[in-house]
Design a protein around this motif. Structure first.
Motif, short mmCIF file in Angstrom:
data_model
loop_
_atom_site.label_atom_id
_atom_site.label_comp_id
_atom_site.label_asym_id
_atom_site.label_seq_id
_atom_site.Cartn_x
_atom_site.Cartn_y
_atom_site.Cartn_z
N UNK A 47 0.83 -1.21 0.00
CA UNK A 47 0.00 0.00 0.00
C UNK A 47 0.86 1.25 0.00
N UNK A 48 1.98 1.22 0.71
CA UNK A 48 2.86 2.39 0.75
C UNK A 48 3.55 2.61 -0.59
N UNK A 49 3.92 1.54 -1.26
CA UNK A 49 4.55 1.65 -2.58
C UNK A 49 3.54 2.19 -3.59
N UNK A 50 2.32 1.68 -3.55
CA UNK A 50 1.32 2.05 -4.54
C UNK A 50 0.68 3.42 -4.28
N UNK A 51 0.72 3.88 -3.06
CA UNK A 51 0.08 5.17 -2.73
C UNK A 51 0.60 6.29 -3.64
N UNK A 52 1.88 6.30 -3.92
CA UNK A 52 2.48 7.32 -4.78
C UNK A 52 1.88 7.25 -6.20
N UNK A 53 1.77 6.05 -6.73
CA UNK A 53 1.23 5.88 -8.08
C UNK A 53 -0.25 6.23 -8.13
N UNK A 54 -0.99 5.82 -7.13
CA UNK A 54 -2.42 6.10 -7.09
C UNK A 54 -2.67 7.59 -6.94
N UNK A 55 -1.89 8.26 -6.12
CA UNK A 55 -2.05 9.71 -5.95
C UNK A 55 -1.81 10.43 -7.28
N UNK A 56 -0.79 10.03 -8.00
CA UNK A 56 -0.51 10.63 -9.30
C UNK A 56 -1.65 10.36 -10.28
N UNK A 57 -2.20 9.16 -10.26
CA UNK A 57 -3.30 8.81 -11.16
C UNK A 57 -4.52 9.67 -10.87
N UNK A 58 -4.90 9.76 -9.60
CA UNK A 58 -6.09 10.53 -9.25
C UNK A 58 -5.88 12.02 -9.50
N UNK A 59 -4.68 12.51 -9.30
CA UNK A 59 -4.40 13.91 -9.59
C UNK A 59 -4.53 14.17 -11.09
N UNK A 60 -3.97 13.31 -11.90
CA UNK A 60 -4.01 13.47 -13.35
C UNK A 60 -5.43 13.37 -13.89
N UNK A 61 -6.19 12.42 -13.39
CA UNK A 61 -7.55 12.19 -13.89
C UNK A 61 -8.62 12.95 -13.13
N UNK A 62 -8.21 13.71 -12.13
CA UNK A 62 -9.13 14.54 -11.35
C UNK A 62 -10.28 13.74 -10.75
#
Length: 78
Positions: A47-62
């Motif tokens: 979860x800690x590794x993926x949090x960075x990727x998920x945050x970037x995804x949600x930021x990009x896709x709003x």
């Protein structure tokens, strides 16, 4: 496995071949479609590794972040 593949006895070697073929297929698909594969270290908290990727995804896709329920019942906002 015996009936499906036609072997007389189940074998770890057969399972290894199936697993290796599956991993090759996933790698080929990811490469052909420009999808990054994320490899986790043995001791990594996924979860800690993926949090960075998920945050970037949600930021990009709003999109609104979603909640992931973990095995211990706690919530993780991604």
């Amino acid at each position: 496995m015996i009936r499906h593949l036609g072997y007389r006895i189940p074998s770890p070697a057969t399972l290894e071949r199936i697993g290796t073929a599956f991993r090759r297929s996933v790698n080929s698909f990811a490469e052909a479609n420009h999808i990054p594969l994320i490899r986790f270290a043995k001791e990594a908290r996924k979860i800690e590794v993926m949090r960075r990727y998920l945050a970037a995804y949600f930021h990009y896709h709003r999109q609104e972040p979603w909640i992931m329920k973990t095995a211990d019942g706690s919530n993780h906002y991604c």
